[in-house]
Enzyme design. Structure first.
Site, mmCIF file in Angstrom:
data_model
loop_
_atom_site.group_PDB
_atom_site.id
_atom_site.type_symbol
_atom_site.label_atom_id
_atom_site.label_comp_id
_atom_site.label_asym_id
_atom_site.label_seq_id
_atom_site.Cartn_x
_atom_site.Cartn_y
_atom_site.Cartn_z
ATOM 1 N N GLN A 77 -33.684 25.411 58.897
ATOM 2 C CA GLN A 77 -34.603 26.131 59.772
ATOM 3 C C GLN A 77 -35.976 25.490 59.581
ATOM 4 O O GLN A 77 -36.641 25.711 58.578
ATOM 5 C CB GLN A 77 -34.645 27.621 59.416
ATOM 6 C CG GLN A 77 -35.527 28.442 60.358
ATOM 7 C CD GLN A 77 -35.659 29.901 59.925
ATOM 8 O OE1 GLN A 77 -35.538 30.204 58.737
ATOM 9 N NE2 GLN A 77 -35.921 30.789 60.860
ATOM 10 N N HIS A 311 -45.242 33.164 18.054
ATOM 11 C CA HIS A 311 -45.343 34.075 16.920
ATOM 12 C C HIS A 311 -46.387 35.161 17.181
ATOM 13 O O HIS A 311 -47.368 34.970 17.889
ATOM 14 C CB HIS A 311 -45.691 33.329 15.628
ATOM 15 C CG HIS A 311 -46.648 32.189 15.790
ATOM 16 N ND1 HIS A 311 -46.274 30.981 16.315
ATOM 17 C CD2 HIS A 311 -47.961 32.084 15.500
ATOM 18 C CE1 HIS A 311 -47.313 30.159 16.340
ATOM 19 N NE2 HIS A 311 -48.354 30.813 15.862
#
Length: 397
Positions: A77, A311
């Site tokens: 399309q 961390h």
């Protein structure tokens, strides 16, 4: 029977997650939205016709020429001119009755099966409590008689799910469909023409899973659905003193280090590394090659491939794009102080997400400095950065 799968849109409401990938390739569980749609249809179709547009090459490369043993054809399309226009691109390929689904809608496999078993043109409809927010379907003796978009006084509690079956007769009515006020060729207008021309459209009632994944937080909903039937599978490395409870999948090549605690449903994808001493609360997906380090808590989130939360950080109810890096101590807020639902800006408009808990949506390659605080509902764009100790209270795109 063919299935025409529409996967051509830009997914602008999903930005920044769709800046570098088409929306149908967004991850859901251990697959993508598009591939999940193909899986739900595979038992009842002989061929897929996928309508592509935005980043078409990405889709063709990711999905290939077959799904399982079912062949795939692609049509393009060129300009996004609406659903009817997208379906019309398949007219040269399809010469028998066919299904139509969007590549970003999450449904059960019962829906394509029931539509395939119906006769002629058919539309899947679903009863909902608040139909006025949707396209409402009026029926008589199991046949569609009218479609009304977001009516103030709904004629029924049945909504249009956007999943259909058609015969090739629909293509001439698509050709005759005129543009809507928003400049698109709407398939609902085409169905109106079918009805006006005397064609019967069967209403196939469906009460299973249905989720249109159009906005970033709806990817979390899709993940919840995808992980609902998960069963434990620990194929990767789970070290001593790591704990996996409930439906947890650790894929081959993944590693869960000592001291990590995972509450399912959760998937740790291949190459991912979790711990030591990390806490994962599901539903959550830790993407391929992602890193969740020491003292990190991840709750109800999707981490794309290559994410690093090294961390001492918290991530809740969030979506982190590929290769995002959160500096130590990065904290995501996922709850407003006034306990109201979180709002997020979509295409310049502040939208009530309806979610009491929602964190952040982060584009690919974004990086936070240490001790960054991210407010609930914030979006960080592709490649965005923050400085150490910064509090981010609004979008940075």
């Amino acid at each position: 029977m063919d299935a025409v799968i529409i996967a051509a849109g830009k997914g602008t409401r999903m930005r920044p997650l769709t800046e570098r990938r088409p929306k149908p390739l967004l991850p859901v569980g251990d697959t993508t939205l598009l591939e999940r749609t193909l899986e739900q249809c595979a038992a009842v179709v002989d061929r897929f016709v996928i309508v592509v547009g935005y980043r078409a090459d990405d889709i063709e490369e990711a999905v290939g020429d077959t799904y399982g043993e079912t062949p795939i054809e692609y049509v393009t399309q060129g300009e996004a001119l609406g659903t009817a226009h997208a379906i019309g691109q398949a007219s040269d390929l399809v010469d028998d009755r066919f299904l139509v689904l969007n590549g970003d809608v999450v449904v059960d496999d019962t829906l394509p099966r029931d539509l395939a078993a119906a006769d002629g043109a058919a539309m899947a409809v679903q009863p909902v409590e608040n139909p006025s927010a949707y396209g409402v379907v009026e029926t008589d003796a199991g046949r569609v008689t009218d479609l009304v978009e977001k009516p103030a006084d709904p004629p029924s509690n049945l909504i249009n799910t956007g999943v259909y079956a058609f015969t090739p007769a629909v293509f001439e009515h698509i050709e005759a469909t005129e543009r809507s006020p928003r400049g698109e060729y709407e398939i609902t207008d085409t169905i109106g023409r079918l009805l006006a021309d005397g064609h019967a459209v069967e209403a196939v009632e469906y009460d299973g899973v249905w989720r249109d994944v159009g906005r970033p937080w709806e990817l979390l909903d899709a993940m919840d659905i995808a992980l609902a039937g998960l069963t434990e599978r620990l194929a990767g490395t789970v070290e001593a003193d790591a704990h996996c409870h409930g439906a947890v999948v650790v894929e081959d090549g993944a590693r869960v280090r000592s001291g990590a605690y995972i509450e399912g449903p959760a998937i740790v994808r291949s190459g991912a590394d979790v711990g030591p001493n990390a806490y994962i609360r599901g539903p959550t997906v830790i993407g391929p090659d992602a890193r969740v380090g020491n003292g990190v808590e991840i709750k109800h989130s999707v981490l794309f491939a290559g994410v690093a939360v090294g961390h001492l950080s918290y991530v809740g109810d969030s979506v982190l794009g590929a290769d995002v890096n959160f500096g130590a101590g990065t904290a995501v807020a996922n709850l407003r102080h006034d306990d109201a639902s979180v709002r997020m800006e979509i295409k310049g408009e502040s939208v009530d997400t309806g979610r009491r808990k929602l964190g952040v949506v982060v584009g690919d390659d974004a990086k936070t400095g240490i001790n960054t605080s991210l407010n609930a509902g914030v979006r960080l764009g592709v490649g965005a950065t923050t400085t150490p100790g910064e509090s981010v209270l609004s979008d940075r795109l």
